[in-house]
Design a protein around this motif. Sequence first.
Motif, short mmCIF file in Angstrom:
data_model
loop_
_atom_site.label_atom_id
_atom_site.label_comp_id
_atom_site.label_asym_id
_atom_site.label_seq_id
_atom_site.Cartn_x
_atom_site.Cartn_y
_atom_site.Cartn_z
N GLY A 135 0.39 0.16 4.71
CA GLY A 135 0.71 1.20 4.06
C GLY A 135 0.92 1.35 2.49
O GLY A 135 1.38 0.57 2.11
N MET A 136 0.17 2.34 1.96
CA MET A 136 0.44 2.80 0.64
C MET A 136 1.14 4.00 0.56
O MET A 136 1.00 4.78 1.20
CB MET A 136 -0.88 2.61 0.12
N ASP A 137 1.70 4.42 -0.67
CA ASP A 137 2.07 5.41 -1.41
C ASP A 137 1.08 6.00 -2.09
O ASP A 137 0.67 5.70 -3.13
CB ASP A 137 3.43 5.11 -2.14
N TYR A 138 1.06 7.37 -1.96
CA TYR A 138 0.17 8.06 -2.72
C TYR A 138 0.99 9.40 -3.19
O TYR A 138 1.87 9.95 -2.57
CB TYR A 138 -1.07 8.77 -1.88
N TRP A 139 0.69 9.85 -4.45
CA TRP A 139 1.10 11.02 -5.03
C TRP A 139 0.40 11.96 -5.39
O TRP A 139 -0.79 11.78 -5.98
CB TRP A 139 1.86 10.29 -6.28
N GLY A 140 0.76 13.21 -5.42
CA GLY A 140 0.15 14.33 -5.73
C GLY A 140 0.27 14.48 -7.25
O GLY A 140 0.96 13.79 -7.94
N LYS A 141 -0.81 15.36 -8.04
CA LYS A 141 -0.44 15.62 -9.27
C LYS A 141 0.73 16.40 -9.83
O LYS A 141 1.01 16.60 -10.89
CB LYS A 141 -1.64 16.33 -9.78
N GLY A 142 1.30 17.18 -8.81
CA GLY A 142 2.44 17.86 -9.15
C GLY A 142 2.15 19.28 -9.28
O GLY A 142 1.29 19.98 -9.55
N THR A 143 3.34 20.23 -8.93
CA THR A 143 3.13 21.67 -9.15
C THR A 143 4.39 22.15 -9.67
O THR A 143 5.45 21.81 -9.45
CB THR A 143 2.88 22.44 -7.80
N ALA A 186 11.47 22.47 -12.26
CA ALA A 186 10.91 21.07 -12.47
C ALA A 186 9.58 21.15 -11.74
O ALA A 186 9.07 21.93 -11.41
CB ALA A 186 11.79 19.97 -11.41
N VAL A 187 8.85 19.92 -12.09
CA VAL A 187 7.59 19.51 -11.56
C VAL A 187 7.81 18.84 -10.25
O VAL A 187 8.52 18.03 -10.17
CB VAL A 187 6.88 18.71 -12.31
N TYR A 188 7.33 19.79 -9.32
CA TYR A 188 7.39 18.90 -7.80
C TYR A 188 6.43 18.23 -7.42
O TYR A 188 5.06 18.51 -7.47
CB TYR A 188 7.74 20.17 -6.92
N TYR A 189 6.52 16.86 -7.00
CA TYR A 189 5.35 16.10 -6.61
C TYR A 189 5.60 15.68 -5.04
O TYR A 189 6.63 15.56 -4.41
CB TYR A 189 5.82 14.91 -7.48
N CYS A 190 4.18 15.67 -4.40
CA CYS A 190 4.42 15.36 -3.14
C CYS A 190 3.96 13.62 -3.02
O CYS A 190 3.21 13.13 -3.87
CB CYS A 190 2.98 16.04 -2.44
N ASN A 191 4.74 13.26 -2.11
CA ASN A 191 4.52 11.81 -1.91
C ASN A 191 4.11 11.44 -0.41
O ASN A 191 4.98 12.04 0.57
CB ASN A 191 5.79 10.91 -2.25
N VAL A 192 3.12 10.79 -0.10
CA VAL A 192 3.00 10.34 1.28
C VAL A 192 2.62 8.74 1.22
O VAL A 192 1.86 8.05 0.61
CB VAL A 192 1.61 11.08 1.76
N GLY A 193 3.23 8.39 2.53
CA GLY A 193 3.03 7.07 2.77
C GLY A 193 1.93 7.03 3.92
O GLY A 193 2.20 7.61 4.94
N LEU A 194 0.94 6.13 3.78
CA LEU A 194 0.05 6.11 5.08
C LEU A 194 -0.83 4.86 4.75
O LEU A 194 -0.84 4.10 3.99
CB LEU A 194 -1.12 7.53 4.66
N ALA A 195 -1.53 4.52 5.94
CA ALA A 195 -2.59 3.57 6.33
C ALA A 195 -4.14 3.96 6.33
O ALA A 195 -4.02 4.95 7.11
CB ALA A 195 -2.15 2.64 7.23
#
Length: 121
Positions: free
Chosen positions: A107-115, A91-100
């Motif tokens: 707080g907002m969610d951010y996503w990586g582009k995937g690997t 699969a394509v694996y995506y990083c997800n981070v919740g941060l302020a």
Amino acid sequence: QVQLVESGGGLVQPGGSLRLSCAASGSIFTIYAMGWYRQAPGKQRELVASITSGGRTNYADSVKGRFTISRDNAKNTVYLQMSSLKPEDTAVYYCNVGLASSPNSNGMDYWGKGTLVTVSP
């Protein structure tokens, strides 16, 4: 501006191991939960594993006992150690981070582009 940079994907044989990394940078005040999702061809994106700021972890049933999520708060980085990989982990694996980004921001969610992780003989 917040950037998430993922690394560590690739081709591995069944039974092999890979370690994914995701480093967050930019305007970061505090990071809450961090996690990894994956999306296989023709399927919806699903949660693989997550870890809270206090270190509490959660795993999808399909990866329990094989994958381990961890984080280095000093480096704003989350890792996913994957072992005993199976073709269905492809699969394509995506990083997800919740941060302020600041003390007064929500707080907002951010996503990586995937690997891409491919498990194949």
